[in-house]
Design an enzyme around this catalytic site. Structure first.
Site, short mmCIF file in Angstrom:
data_model
loop_
_atom_site.label_atom_id
_atom_site.label_comp_id
_atom_site.label_asym_id
_atom_site.label_seq_id
_atom_site.Cartn_x
_atom_site.Cartn_y
_atom_site.Cartn_z
CE1 TYR A 24 42.21 33.45 39.40
CE2 TYR A 24 41.32 35.63 39.01
CZ TYR A 24 42.33 34.82 39.47
OH TYR A 24 43.48 35.40 39.98
CG HIS A 66 47.45 32.89 36.74
ND1 HIS A 66 46.12 32.61 36.67
CD2 HIS A 66 47.67 33.34 38.00
CE1 HIS A 66 45.55 32.87 37.84
NE2 HIS A 66 46.48 33.31 38.66
CB SER A 125 45.99 38.11 48.28
OG SER A 125 45.64 37.07 47.41
P1 NAP Z 1 41.67 39.64 48.97
O1 NAP Z 1 41.14 40.60 48.01
O2 NAP Z 1 42.89 39.96 49.74
O3 NAP Z 1 40.57 39.27 50.05
C1 NAP Z 1 39.25 38.96 49.69
C2 NAP Z 1 38.50 38.83 51.00
O4 NAP Z 1 38.47 40.10 51.65
C3 NAP Z 1 37.07 38.39 50.82
O5 NAP Z 1 36.80 37.48 51.87
C4 NAP Z 1 36.27 39.66 51.02
O6 NAP Z 1 35.04 39.42 51.64
C5 NAP Z 1 37.14 40.44 51.97
N1 NAP Z 1 36.96 41.88 51.79
C6 NAP Z 1 36.85 42.59 50.65
N2 NAP Z 1 36.71 43.89 50.91
C7 NAP Z 1 36.70 44.02 52.26
C8 NAP Z 1 36.57 45.10 53.14
N3 NAP Z 1 36.40 46.34 52.70
N4 NAP Z 1 36.61 44.86 54.48
C9 NAP Z 1 36.76 43.63 54.94
N5 NAP Z 1 36.91 42.54 54.16
C10 NAP Z 1 36.86 42.74 52.82
O7 NAP Z 1 41.92 38.20 48.30
P2 NAP Z 1 42.03 37.62 46.83
O8 NAP Z 1 40.70 37.41 46.22
O9 NAP Z 1 42.95 36.46 46.95
O10 NAP Z 1 42.82 38.72 46.00
C11 NAP Z 1 42.20 39.71 45.24
C12 NAP Z 1 42.36 39.45 43.75
O11 NAP Z 1 43.73 39.31 43.39
C13 NAP Z 1 41.75 38.13 43.27
O12 NAP Z 1 40.35 38.18 43.27
C14 NAP Z 1 42.40 37.99 41.94
O13 NAP Z 1 41.81 38.85 40.98
C15 NAP Z 1 43.82 38.44 42.27
N6 NAP Z 1 44.71 37.30 42.62
C16 NAP Z 1 45.71 36.99 41.75
C17 NAP Z 1 46.55 35.92 42.03
C18 NAP Z 1 47.66 35.60 41.08
O14 NAP Z 1 48.22 34.50 41.17
N7 NAP Z 1 48.00 36.50 40.20
C19 NAP Z 1 46.38 35.15 43.20
C20 NAP Z 1 45.36 35.51 44.08
C21 NAP Z 1 44.53 36.59 43.79
P3 NAP Z 1 33.64 39.51 50.82
O15 NAP Z 1 33.84 38.70 49.56
O16 NAP Z 1 32.66 38.97 51.77
O17 NAP Z 1 33.40 40.96 50.49
#
Ligand code: NAP
Length: 373
Positions: free
Chosen positions: A58, A116, A198
């Site tokens: 990241y 990962h 996510s």
């Molecule tokens: P996510 O958390 O599902 O979605 C993030 C989005 O949701 C952003 O646009 C954020 O907007 C919005 N959001 C956050 N809180 C909210 C709320 N209370 N109400 C409405 N919208 C909201 O997506 P992600 O970043 O893909 O997943 C989360 C974490 O999982 C990652 O950051 C990472 O640490 C991990 N991940 C791991 C893998 C893997 O391969 N292991 C893959 C993907 C993700 P704002 O930013 O504007 O607040």
């Protein structure tokens, strides 16, 4: 903020943590908002979002650096999870990757160290033994797997010391529920934590949309937002904790509050029924591949078999997982803008899984897809 045990360990993690993909850049270093990110991460920690998930990839390491700044002076308050990339799966590479993460995080231990993505070109035992070594050396407290198959999870559990493996991190949200088929039951049975990544479908549950939203009554009943209801539904499942990423204080506050939301069991069942993703099975021959200038892919079976882009896992390796009984996520398709008699949909996400399916089952077996409107 409710807490759950991390696997069978005595460590407690908040049911809502902080994801950090995009903090300090997605896959490239972005230093333009450093102060704001550090402030936001600290604010989250103060609100109980003390479980932080990052990865060496990241922001090309910058996400770890920002977490290092955010947790300085309060290391013992937080549980830090990071991941090494699958091109660092060889024994020495895992050790070096961990050293790099420790330096960037400015800490002398990682709470949860995860691979990962798996790399079928490196013996799984080699990767696991490096992870184990880090744990024995005290550089890592616990081990986790990310994006693993059921067979990999089973092998890992049998290979590492009992109680070392505590978590499996998988994509899990109302639109992506593949984890429910194999990995979630496995987590329950083996008492591993399922870290739902996510959880908000990368921002797909921002607002209910309209007055007719099928969850409106429940949103009103629990006086919450749609995103909070989604998180409460996910963590209602015993092994699950969620790690939403947020770049806004208002969202952080909402996410922290979601950690206190307790659903009545019949409401959780209802939400699960209402939000079931529309996965359908369609003949592979009716699918074409959408071109994407940012993500090269394969357009023919011959290319997929030859794997000139050296993708890891390759379509052939994924096909082996499929024939071995592992379940992969459905591919995402959209309607072809100019359908022909042969092709009515285009694969927009999961192209390698599509080719893996073709390699594994030829054109005989319809493929599960999620149609994006
Ligand atoms: P996510 O958390 O599902 O979605 C993030 C989005 O949701 C952003 O646009 C954020 O907007 C919005 N959001 C956050 N809180 C909210 C709320 N209370 N109400 C409405 N919208 C909201 O997506 P992600 O970043 O893909 O997943 C989360 C974490 O999982 C990652 O950051 C990472 O640490 C991990 N991940 C791991 C893998 C893997 O391969 N292991 C893959 C993907 C993700 P704002 O930013 O504007 O607040």
């Amino acid at each position: 903020m409710k807490l759950k045990s991390l696997g069978l360990s005595s460590v407690q993690v908040p049911v809502v943590g902080q994801g950090t993909m995009g903090v300090g850049g997605y896959y490239q270093r972005d230093v333009t908002h450093d102060a704001a990110w550090v402030q936001l991460l600290r604010r989250g920690i103060d609100r109980g979002l003390t479980f932080l998930d990052t990865a060496e990839i990241y922001g090309a390491g910058h996400s770890e650096e920002l977490i290092g700044q955010a947790i300085a002076g309060q290391r013992e308050r937080v549980i830090v999870a990071t991941k090494f990339s699958n091109d660092h799966s060889r024994y020495d590479q895992v050790i070096r990757a961990a050293e790099g993460s420790l330096k960037r995080l400015r800490t002398d231990y990682i709470d949860l160290y995860q691979n990962h993505w798996s790399n079928p070109q490196v013996p799984w035992e080699e990767t696991l033994s490096a992870m184990e070594q880090l744990r024995r050396d005290g550089k890592v407290r616990f081990l986790g797997l990310s994006n693993c198959t059921l067979s990999e999870a089973r092998q890992a559990l049998a290979y590492v010391s009992p109680s070392a493996l505590v978590a499996i991190q998988q994509e899990y949200n109302p639109l992506e529920r593949t984890a429910e088929q194999q990995l979630l039951p496995f987590c329950e049975q083996a008492q591993l934590t399922c870290i739902a990544y996510s959880p908000l479908g990368q921002g797909k549950f921002a607002v209910p949309g309209n007055e007719q939203h099928p969850l409106r009554a429940l949103i009103q009943k629990y006086r919450c937002t749609l995103a909070q209801l989604v998180m409460a539904w996910l963590i209602h499942s015993a092994p699950v904790v969620v790690i939403p990423k947020s770049g806004r204080i208002a969202h952080l506050e909402e996410n922290a509050q979601a950690g206190d939301l307790v659903l009545e069991p019949e409401d959780a069942v209802r939400i699960g029924e209402i939000m079931r993703p529309p996965v359908v099975e369609i003949p592979t021959a009716s699918l074409g591949i959408a071109a994407d200038p940012h993500r090269p892919s394969y357009f023919t079976l011959e290319e997929a078999l030859a794997n000139p882009l050296n993708l890891v896992p390759s379509p052939r390796e994924l096909a082996q997982q499929l024939t071995g009984g592992d379940i992969l996520k459905p591919v995402k398709v959209k309607r072809h803008p100019h359908p022909t008699d042969q092709t009515s949909f285009l694969v927009v996400d999961g192209k390698i899984r599509y080719w893996a399916w073709r390699i594994a089952f030829g054109n005989q077996k319809p493929i599960p897809v999620l149609v994006q409107e």
